[in-house]
Scaffold this motif. Structure first.
Motif, PDB file in Angstrom:
ATOM      1  N   VAL A  31       0.845  -1.189   0.000  1.00  0.00           N
ATOM      2  CA  VAL A  31       0.000   0.000   0.000  1.00  0.00           C
ATOM      3  C   VAL A  31       0.882   1.241   0.000  1.00  0.00           C
ATOM      4  O   VAL A  31       1.886   1.304   0.714  1.00  0.00           O
ATOM      5  CB  VAL A  31      -0.898   0.033   1.257  1.00  0.00           C
ATOM      6  N   ASP A  32       0.514   2.205  -0.810  1.00  0.00           N
ATOM      7  CA  ASP A  32       1.251   3.457  -0.850  1.00  0.00           C
ATOM      8  C   ASP A  32       1.215   4.119   0.526  1.00  0.00           C
ATOM      9  O   ASP A  32       0.184   4.128   1.191  1.00  0.00           O
ATOM     10  CB  ASP A  32       0.640   4.389  -1.895  1.00  0.00           C
ATOM     11  N   GLY A  33       2.349   4.629   0.966  1.00  0.00           N
ATOM     12  CA  GLY A  33       2.429   5.301   2.254  1.00  0.00           C
ATOM     13  C   GLY A  33       2.790   4.393   3.412  1.00  0.00           C
ATOM     14  O   GLY A  33       2.960   4.859   4.538  1.00  0.00           O
ATOM     15  N   LYS A  34       2.920   3.096   3.163  1.00  0.00           N
ATOM     16  CA  LYS A  34       3.297   2.157   4.217  1.00  0.00           C
ATOM     17  C   LYS A  34       4.687   2.519   4.731  1.00  0.00           C
ATOM     18  O   LYS A  34       5.580   2.853   3.962  1.00  0.00           O
ATOM     19  CB  LYS A  34       3.297   0.732   3.659  1.00  0.00           C
ATOM     20  N   SER A  35       4.888   2.433   6.032  1.00  0.00           N
ATOM     21  CA  SER A  35       6.206   2.704   6.613  1.00  0.00           C
ATOM     22  C   SER A  35       7.203   1.635   6.193  1.00  0.00           C
ATOM     23  O   SER A  35       6.844   0.466   6.002  1.00  0.00           O
ATOM     24  CB  SER A  35       6.118   2.734   8.139  1.00  0.00           C
ATOM     25  N   PHE A  36       8.459   2.036   6.059  1.00  0.00           N
ATOM     26  CA  PHE A  36       9.538   1.114   5.690  1.00  0.00           C
ATOM     27  C   PHE A  36       9.655   0.032   6.752  1.00  0.00           C
ATOM     28  O   PHE A  36       9.641   0.308   7.945  1.00  0.00           O
ATOM     29  CB  PHE A  36      10.851   1.892   5.573  1.00  0.00           C
ATOM     30  N   ASP A  37       9.757  -1.228   6.288  1.00  0.00           N
ATOM     31  CA  ASP A  37       9.921  -2.340   7.222  1.00  0.00           C
ATOM     32  C   ASP A  37      10.704  -3.467   6.550  1.00  0.00           C
ATOM     33  O   ASP A  37      11.234  -3.307   5.443  1.00  0.00           O
ATOM     34  CB  ASP A  37       8.575  -2.825   7.752  1.00  0.00           C
ATOM     35  N   ALA A  38      10.776  -4.610   7.203  1.00  0.00           N
ATOM     36  CA  ALA A  38      11.574  -5.747   6.724  1.00  0.00           C
ATOM     37  C   ALA A  38      11.053  -6.340   5.419  1.00  0.00           C
ATOM     38  O   ALA A  38      11.785  -7.067   4.740  1.00  0.00           O
ATOM     39  CB  ALA A  38      11.626  -6.832   7.803  1.00  0.00           C
TER      40      ALA A  38
END
Length: 165
Positions: A31-38
């Motif tokens: 999803v656009d805007g999702k926070s950076f993660d693994a």
């Protein structure tokens, strides 16, 4: 006297984040805007100028006798136009040659891309179409200063063929 070259078949399995973990990552849409993660591509591009480009590759069958790795950066590959493709890999290691026991082949759908970890051995992309356009993210001089190849034919009289079902 000619030397006989044996062909080892590698069965391509559908790529998943779990079965590709020893070689890198599989990245799907989020999803656009999702926070950076693994689940996002964990890139290593600090050793030079990143190069993002579209490369057109032409059909060359599914056999290979050489495998390559890059030890200064990660590499991301994905097909355009939703086309499935194949890649053979072996995990990174300290040796000058890949582990034959740990080689695998994957079928990669056109709705994702793969990120190869630093040092991951790879052969491909392979596909059945006349040509496929791929996007590629690596360093601008990767293929000049960071391109290490092992020749299976020369050292083992062996080549590989990727088979998919």
């Amino acid at each position: 006297m000619s030397v006989s070259i044996s062909t080892r078949r590698l069965l391509a399995q559908w790529v998943t984040p779990e079965n590709f973990r020893s070689y890198g990552q599989v990245i799907f849409a989020s999803v656009d805007g999702k926070s950076f993660d693994a689940e996002d591509a964990q890139l290593s591009l600090q050793n030079g100028i990143p190069k993002f480009y579209i490369m057109r590759l032409y059909h060359k069958g599914r056999k290979f006798g050489k495998i390559t790795r890059h030890v200064q950066c990660t590499q991301c590959l994905g097909s355009l136009d939703g086309k499935d493709w194949l890649m053979a890999v072996a995990p990174p290691g300290d040796s000058y040659k890949p582990s034959l026991e740990d080689m695998a082949a994957f079928r990669i759908p056109g709705n994702c891309f793969i990120k190869l970890d630093v040092g991951t051995w790879h052969a491909g992309p392979y596909f059945d179409a006349d040509f496929v356009d791929f996007y590629n993210l690596e360093l601008s001089d990767t293929n000049v200063v960071d391109h290490f190849t092992f020749d299976f034919v020369k050292y083992h009289n062996q080549e590989f063929e990727i088979v998919w079902i």
